[in-house]
Structure formats: C-alpha cells, structure tokens
Design a protein around this motif. Structure first.
Motif, PDB file in Angstrom:
ATOM      1  N   ASP A 144       0.872  -1.181   0.000  1.00 29.00           N
ATOM      2  CA  ASP A 144       0.000   0.000   0.000  1.00 29.00           C
ATOM      3  C   ASP A 144       0.905   1.227   0.000  1.00 29.00           C
ATOM      4  OD1 ASP A 144      -1.755   2.040   0.539  1.00 29.00           O
ATOM      5  OD2 ASP A 144      -2.935   0.900   1.989  1.00 29.00           O
ATOM      6  N   SER A 194      -2.797   5.899  -5.088  1.00 29.02           N
ATOM      7  CA  SER A 194      -4.032   6.683  -4.960  1.00 29.02           C
ATOM      8  C   SER A 194      -3.762   8.158  -5.212  1.00 29.02           C
ATOM      9  CB  SER A 194      -4.586   6.513  -3.544  1.00 29.02           C
ATOM     10  OG  SER A 194      -5.668   7.396  -3.331  1.00 29.02           O
ATOM     11  N   TYR A 215       1.275   6.807   0.533  1.00 32.08           N
ATOM     12  CA  TYR A 215       2.092   7.938   1.010  1.00 32.08           C
ATOM     13  C   TYR A 215       3.438   8.046   0.298  1.00 32.08           C
ATOM     14  CZ  TYR A 215      -1.429   7.816   4.593  1.00 32.08           C
ATOM     15  OH  TYR A 215      -2.643   7.830   5.225  1.00 32.08           O
TER      16      TYR A 215
HETATM   17  C1  PLP Z   1      -2.477   3.229   4.385  1.00 36.52           C
HETATM   18  C2  PLP Z   1      -3.741   3.704   3.742  1.00 36.52           C
HETATM   19  N1  PLP Z   1      -4.264   2.987   2.747  1.00 36.52           N
HETATM   20  C3  PLP Z   1      -5.395   3.370   2.131  1.00 36.52           C
HETATM   21  C4  PLP Z   1      -6.068   4.520   2.505  1.00 36.52           C
HETATM   22  C5  PLP Z   1      -7.340   4.908   1.797  1.00 36.52           C
HETATM   23  O1  PLP Z   1      -7.043   5.850   0.791  1.00 36.52           O
HETATM   24  P1  PLP Z   1      -8.076   6.262  -0.330  1.00 36.52           P
HETATM   25  O2  PLP Z   1      -8.633   7.586   0.047  1.00 36.52           O
HETATM   26  O3  PLP Z   1      -7.277   6.335  -1.594  1.00 36.52           O
HETATM   27  O4  PLP Z   1      -9.128   5.202  -0.402  1.00 36.52           O
HETATM   28  C6  PLP Z   1      -5.560   5.302   3.549  1.00 36.52           C
HETATM   29  C7  PLP Z   1      -6.289   6.500   3.985  1.00 36.52           C
HETATM   30  O5  PLP Z   1      -5.967   7.198   4.896  1.00 36.52           O
HETATM   31  C8  PLP Z   1      -4.367   4.874   4.187  1.00 36.52           C
HETATM   32  O6  PLP Z   1      -3.830   5.562   5.202  1.00 36.52           O
END
Ligand code: PLP
Length: 411
Positions: A208, A237, A211
C-alpha cells in the motif's frame, strides 16, 4: 397475515444481516470530526492546499462532453498518466497491469478478495491501517501478526520465522513508505529481503503506497513493486496527492489478474466514476500535478518540522517519537501505563483536541500496546499545530497527575 407462496417464512431483516462488532473507538470518531475540535486524528490533506482552481477548470473541460456523465469503461489515457507516475517512483509497468479503483481503500478490498478465500491465513503487522481490518472482516481469516517498530519497520526475521514455521498465508499486507500508523519507511536492504522472502515462500505482498509520493528527506526509495511484479501487488491513490473526494486510485498487478479484478469490482460498484476519471485526466493533461506535488512536499515538510519542534517544546521527556521521512504521521509513545483511549476522551472533553489512539490500529481482539498515539502533521498550518500540541501536552500532564486525575477524567 396473508403470505404469498415462497414468502411465508421471511426472517425479520435484523436477523438476516451480519453483525459488526461494537467498537468504542469508532463511536468516538464523530466527536473527533466536530468542527470545534482541533484534531490530529485523521489522515487529512491540507484543505487550503487543494488545487481548487485547476480542479474546477479540469471539471469544466471534462463536462464539455456530455459522455462525462455516462457509464464508461476505465480510461486508457488516465492509465498512461499513472504509468508515467509509476515511472517517477522507479517502477516500469505496462498499462495492462494498471487497474483503476475508487481509491486505495477499494483497491485493498479487491486485492483481499482476489487473494484470500474464506477462513485462510493472512500475515499482517501488529499495528496496521485500520481499513485493512475492515476489508478482512467478512472473510474471517486466521490473522498471523508480525511486529513493526517505528524505527526499523516490519520485523522481517519474524516474517521469515512465520514462513519457515509453515504459515500458509494468502498474502502479507504492508505500507513500506510513511507507514500508517507508525510513520516509518522500510530500508532499501529490507525491501530486497522482503521481496526475496516473497519469492522464496510464494507469498503475495500487498504494497500500500498511498504515502510514497510524499517523501521529504531527498529522493524516496523505489517501492517493492520496482523490485518484483510477480509477487508484489501495488496500490496507489490520488487521495493524498490531489483530491480524496474524487475517489481515484489504482492497482499495479500481473495483467492476468485484470479480468478477476473487473468481476470483483463490477459486483460492488460497476466502474469507476466517469466524472472522476475524466476530471483527474483533464487535470493531469494540464500538467499541473508535478508542481502541485512539489509544493505539497515543501509545505508538508515545513509542517512535519513544526510538529517535531512543538513536540520537543511541549511534550514531557517520557514521550518518545521519531521523525518520519515520508507520509503524514508521527507516532508518539507515551509511558506504558497510559491508556490512550481514555486519554482521547479526556482530551476531547477538556481541551477539544484529538489524536488517534494506538489500539485502533491493532487487530481486533488481539492484545496491543495501548500507549502509542498517531498524530497527523499535514492538515493544520504550523500556528494551529503548535497550539494543538501545547493543548494536548497540557492534557497529558493533567491526565497523568494522580491528584487531578480522578477529578478530571471524563467517561
Ligand atoms: C495506508 C492507507 N491505505 C489506504 C487509505 C485509503 O485511501 P483512499 O482515500 O485512496 O481510499 C488510507 C487512507 O488514509 C491509508 O492511510
């Protein structure tokens, strides 16, 4: 009561639905979101830094074509932009490997359902993004945990031990850059080792990387996906780098997965919103993202430093934290006797400040350290941040003062 054939034994709806386990913390969330609360709890981008004018122009351009409001297939042109973005992270991939999603959360949900069948095992860090817990819930897997520290990241010895011990995990989920909640980023040599473990033990890794584009101390490390595209399933994202409300994210996975991913996605929401895709596309076509990203990094870096200075100035010496090199969060460890859920209740009521208490990131039902808190440093400008940290430090002092403690705690 008259019943038509076949409908005579209808079960009342409340007995047909699944139950969601109660969570005292989720009940606190509406309070955290109250406008009068100075909150460091959520991973919110800075509202005033959204590229509003450019986004409005992009939406207007997209709406010049009425088909923008029609159902449509995923945009090939948007995938090409994502391919270029991935190249800027050091990842060479084809557009066939890119699958568009409604944000990273949907990407997690889809990959969990792609890789995990009901009741199997998964490998998860002891403290991890709470959205993963939600995605896992209905599949009721056996959850095997491994520790992650705010200094070194995921404990790869523990991962190897689990795998050597015969764990048959459907996948490992991890956030190697700007870890949520711990803020840590994985060292280059550990990325290589993790990918080697994945290959050796045939372990799919869900990476994931929401960030990863927000690196502050020089060039960020390439993601795991730059090292392997057979076992690594990458999630990106636009939420943290452009606008979360557009709900546009993506997966980079072996092209052979795309039909299965399409079926899973169609079952939930058909396709990604045409309006969101084409607005994002038009924004990217205008060439503004690179400049926006550069100014986000500069400003978030300033805020990161301001929070570190404020913590140093106001928090008691028993509190411990590390400067993150990426992302949106600083993880602060308080003395072990502090129950951070109680502290949150107290902070909201007495000083109208909020943070995310550690237990929300633990696997439900598993023991975890209750004394860590996650602070977001991107949402508030430095002056509000300093004020909030000072108020939080004040709360902490009063919460820990045994004389005041009983009188001041709010339940
Ligand atoms: C580690 C992580 N993954 C996924 C997401 C979800 O992101 P999105 O808004 O793209 O769905 C977040 C949201 O804070 C996150 O911190």
């Amino acid at each position: 009561m008259a019943t038509s054939p076949g409908f005579g034994r209808l079960v009342p709806p409340e007995r047909q639905t699944k139950t969601v386990p109660p969570s005292g913390l989720r009940e606190l969330l509406p309070q955290v979101l109250r406008p009068e609360i100075l909150s460091f709890a959520l991973g919110l981008p800075a509202t005033e830094l959204f590229p509003l004018a450019e986004c409005r122009d992009a939406a207007v351009r997209a709406l010049a074509d009425p088909k923008t409001l029609q159902y449509n297939v995923p945009s090939a042109a948007l995938k090409r932009h994502i391919q270029t973005l991935m190249a800027s992270r050091g990842v060479a991939c084809s557009t066939e490997q890119i699958f568009l999603t409604a944000g990273a959360q949907q990407a997690i949900h889809l990959l969990v359902h792609l890789l995990l069948s009901y009741g199997r095992q998964v490998l998860v860090e002891e403290l991890t993004y709470e959205g993963l817990h939600l995605a896992l819930q209905s599949l009721e897997p056996e959850i095997l945990t491994v520790p992650t520290t705010p200094t070194d990241g995921i404990d790869l010895d523990a991962v190897e031990e689990r795998l050597r011990g015969g764990a048959r995990s459907a996948f490992l989920y991890t956030v190697p850059d700007g870890h949520n909640p711990l803020g840590v980023s994985l060292r280059p040599e550990d990325r290589i080792r993790l990918v080697e473990l994945a290959r050796r033990f045939h372990l799919p890794v869900i990476e994931d990387d929401v960030y990863g584009f927000l690196g502050y101390d020089g060039a960020a490390c390439p993601p795991l996906c730059a090292l392997d595209q057979e076992w690594v399933y990458y999630i990106g994202s636009f939420s943290k780098i452009f606008a979360p409300s557009l709900r546009v994210g993506w997966i980079v996975a072996p092209a052979s997965c795309s039909t299965a991913l399409s079926h899973l996605k169609h079952a939930g929401d058909l396709d990604i919103s045409t309006f969101s895709q084409l607005t994002a596309l038009s924004y990217l076509d205008s060439g503004h993202l690179a400049g926006h990203l550069a100014s986000l990094r500069t400003e978030y870096d300033r805020r990161r430093r301001a929070m570190l200075v404020a913590l140093e100035a106001h928090f008691p010496p028993v509190a411990r934290w590390h400067a993150p090199s990426c992302g949106m969060f600083i993880w602060v460890e308080l003395p072990p006797e502090i129950d951070t859920c109680e502290l949150l209740r107290f902070a909201i009521h007495s000083e109208q400040v909020a943070f995310m208490p550690g237990p929300i990131f633990a696997i439900p039902g598993q023991a975890c350290s209750r004394n860590g808190i996650r602070l977001n440093f991107t949402h508030w400008p430095p002056d509000r941040m300093e004020e909030g940290i000072a108020r939080l430090a004040d709360c902490l002092r009063r919460f820990c003062d045994p004389a005041l403690n009983q009188k001041l705690r709010v339940h």
